[in-house]
Scaffold this motif. Sequence first.
Motif, PDB file in Angstrom:
ATOM      1  N   SER A   1      21.487   0.679  23.031  1.00 46.54           N
ATOM      2  CA  SER A   1      22.821   0.951  23.574  1.00 46.54           C
ATOM      3  C   SER A   1      23.880   0.842  22.481  1.00 46.54           C
ATOM      4  O   SER A   1      24.780   1.689  22.379  1.00 46.54           O
ATOM      5  CB  SER A   1      23.128  -0.031  24.711  1.00 46.54           C
ATOM      6  OG  SER A   1      24.436   0.170  25.202  1.00 46.54           O
ATOM      7  N   ASP A   2      23.771  -0.184  21.681  1.00 49.40           N
ATOM      8  CA  ASP A   2      24.709  -0.372  20.570  1.00 49.40           C
ATOM      9  C   ASP A   2      24.606   0.791  19.588  1.00 49.40           C
ATOM     10  O   ASP A   2      25.619   1.294  19.082  1.00 49.40           O
ATOM     11  CB  ASP A   2      24.409  -1.694  19.867  1.00 49.40           C
ATOM     12  CG  ASP A   2      25.364  -1.967  18.723  1.00 49.40           C
ATOM     13  OD1 ASP A   2      26.531  -2.290  18.986  1.00 49.40           O
ATOM     14  OD2 ASP A   2      24.943  -1.845  17.546  1.00 49.40           O
ATOM     15  N   TYR A   3      23.374   1.246  19.318  1.00 46.44           N
ATOM     16  CA  TYR A   3      23.149   2.378  18.419  1.00 46.44           C
ATOM     17  C   TYR A   3      23.811   3.650  18.966  1.00 46.44           C
ATOM     18  O   TYR A   3      24.501   4.378  18.235  1.00 46.44           O
ATOM     19  CB  TYR A   3      21.646   2.602  18.247  1.00 46.44           C
ATOM     20  CG  TYR A   3      21.281   3.807  17.416  1.00 46.44           C
ATOM     21  CD1 TYR A   3      21.281   3.745  16.021  1.00 46.44           C
ATOM     22  CD2 TYR A   3      20.931   5.016  18.018  1.00 46.44           C
ATOM     23  CE1 TYR A   3      20.945   4.840  15.259  1.00 46.44           C
ATOM     24  CE2 TYR A   3      20.593   6.119  17.264  1.00 46.44           C
ATOM     25  CZ  TYR A   3      20.608   6.032  15.875  1.00 46.44           C
ATOM     26  OH  TYR A   3      20.281   7.138  15.114  1.00 46.44           O
TER      27      TYR A   3
ATOM     28  N   ASN B   1      27.758   3.118  18.735  1.00 45.81           N
ATOM     29  CA  ASN B   1      28.404   2.883  17.446  1.00 45.81           C
ATOM     30  C   ASN B   1      27.910   3.770  16.311  1.00 45.81           C
ATOM     31  O   ASN B   1      28.623   3.960  15.327  1.00 45.81           O
ATOM     32  CB  ASN B   1      28.245   1.411  17.056  1.00 45.81           C
ATOM     33  CG  ASN B   1      28.935   0.491  18.042  1.00 45.81           C
ATOM     34  OD1 ASN B   1      30.070   0.730  18.426  1.00 45.81           O
ATOM     35  ND2 ASN B   1      28.242  -0.547  18.490  1.00 45.81           N
ATOM     36  N   VAL B   2      26.696   4.309  16.446  1.00 45.55           N
ATOM     37  CA  VAL B   2      26.193   5.238  15.426  1.00 45.55           C
ATOM     38  C   VAL B   2      26.380   6.680  15.881  1.00 45.55           C
ATOM     39  O   VAL B   2      26.873   7.527  15.138  1.00 45.55           O
ATOM     40  CB  VAL B   2      24.711   4.955  15.095  1.00 45.55           C
ATOM     41  CG1 VAL B   2      24.184   5.977  14.090  1.00 45.55           C
ATOM     42  CG2 VAL B   2      24.547   3.539  14.543  1.00 45.55           C
ATOM     43  N   LEU B   3      25.983   6.949  17.128  1.00 42.32           N
ATOM     44  CA  LEU B   3      26.116   8.313  17.653  1.00 42.32           C
ATOM     45  C   LEU B   3      27.504   8.584  18.227  1.00 42.32           C
ATOM     46  O   LEU B   3      27.826   9.725  18.550  1.00 42.32           O
ATOM     47  CB  LEU B   3      25.056   8.561  18.732  1.00 42.32           C
ATOM     48  CG  LEU B   3      23.596   8.340  18.302  1.00 42.32           C
ATOM     49  CD1 LEU B   3      22.654   8.676  19.455  1.00 42.32           C
ATOM     50  CD2 LEU B   3      23.245   9.139  17.058  1.00 42.32           C
ATOM     51  N   ASN B   4      28.305   7.530  18.360  1.00 46.46           N
ATOM     52  CA  ASN B   4      29.683   7.658  18.870  1.00 46.46           C
ATOM     53  C   ASN B   4      29.749   8.263  20.264  1.00 46.46           C
ATOM     54  O   ASN B   4      30.609   9.086  20.573  1.00 46.46           O
ATOM     55  CB  ASN B   4      30.555   8.473  17.902  1.00 46.46           C
ATOM     56  CG  ASN B   4      30.767   7.755  16.596  1.00 46.46           C
ATOM     57  OD1 ASN B   4      31.069   6.562  16.575  1.00 46.46           O
ATOM     58  ND2 ASN B   4      30.619   8.468  15.485  1.00 46.46           N
ATOM     59  N   ILE B   5      28.816   7.866  21.101  1.00 40.25           N
ATOM     60  CA  ILE B   5      28.798   8.313  22.499  1.00 40.25           C
ATOM     61  C   ILE B   5      29.288   7.158  23.361  1.00 40.25           C
ATOM     62  O   ILE B   5      28.645   6.100  23.401  1.00 40.25           O
ATOM     63  CB  ILE B   5      27.383   8.752  22.939  1.00 40.25           C
ATOM     64  CG1 ILE B   5      26.871   9.869  22.014  1.00 40.25           C
ATOM     65  CG2 ILE B   5      27.395   9.218  24.385  1.00 40.25           C
ATOM     66  CD1 ILE B   5      25.415  10.234  22.255  1.00 40.25           C
TER      67      ILE B   5
END
Length: 359
Positions: free
Chosen positions: A346-348, A351-355
């Motif tokens: 969920s964090d990925y 914060n990485v995919l900006n979804i």
Amino acid sequence: MKKALIIQNKFIGDVLVASVLAKNLKKSIPDLSVHFFCYDKAVSILENNPYIDKVITFDDQELKKIPVLWKYTKQIRNEKYDILIDPYAKLQSRFITLLSNAKQKISFDKPFFKHFYTNVYKEEKEPMLIHCTSIENRCLLLSPFFKDFTTIDFQTEIFLTDEEINNAREYMSQEGVNFNKPVIILGVLGSSLDKSWPLAYMAELTNFLLENFDINILFNYVPSQQKDVDRILSSVSQKDKIFTSILGSSVREFAAILKNSDALIANEGGAVNIAKALLKPTFSIFSPHKFRKDWGCYENLFIHQSFHLTDINPEIYKQHSVKEILKAPEPFYLLLKPEKVIPVISDYVQNVLNIPLYK
């Protein structure tokens, strides 16, 4: 013109990783003709590769027959290679190398067999630059051509045509994919059940993603795994929101679908290697018997992350050998509970995919 041969039997991931050698050889010796020897099942991953001038393919079962091995050995000897690089380093490739008459024969430093080669290098146990030994150790075989290891280009690549990419996008649109929303491919199974996060856990992750993010989800698997996919779907509450038929009929078609997607979340394996070669963000769930130091490639980059049993239960590896875990992986997989893994994913996604999460 000088000629070089790279011998890399095995499957797509290994061939893709070894193709980095071809790229760097070409950059070091621009007028070198580079040939590649690999399984016919893996050759498509090398199509359109500008660093490879010729691919010699074979059936993996046939090559085990002495007459067939001898035929290919004679063919390779007749090519009169100047350089032969053998990252595969197994009996078949050693036999070919021994009789190749290549002037420079390069491989790993193994007892007895090192005498078959003119240059041998010890494999490193820990990665140095890109967080994985699977690529870095193969690139050690480039040492005769690179004085500075850090100048080597370690990035794997797959060379798709515009037509392949456009056809995949059109196919996805026809199947109902809405490109106004992020497209996430979910690799729900590994190459086998004993290399897969438990099906119930994957169903829980699928439900979480559907309930919390406004995204397209495409299941990735091979048709022979349909029964296991159906078991996952039986526990998914919004299965009508999942695309289960956009698989691609070949490795290249799957790669083109991935190229049109935003990220891959999957069991670590071949699909992850393909995504990384396409520079697509990945989140990998590792098998308990595999390790980041070997296959966590490019995790020095923000876009590639993973989850491993050592993140929550490092003591397991003091209590059990890797052979024990490999022999009976299920109890160790069960320790990778959704409540541990899903928050990290969920964090990925956020914060990485900006979804963003649903409001």
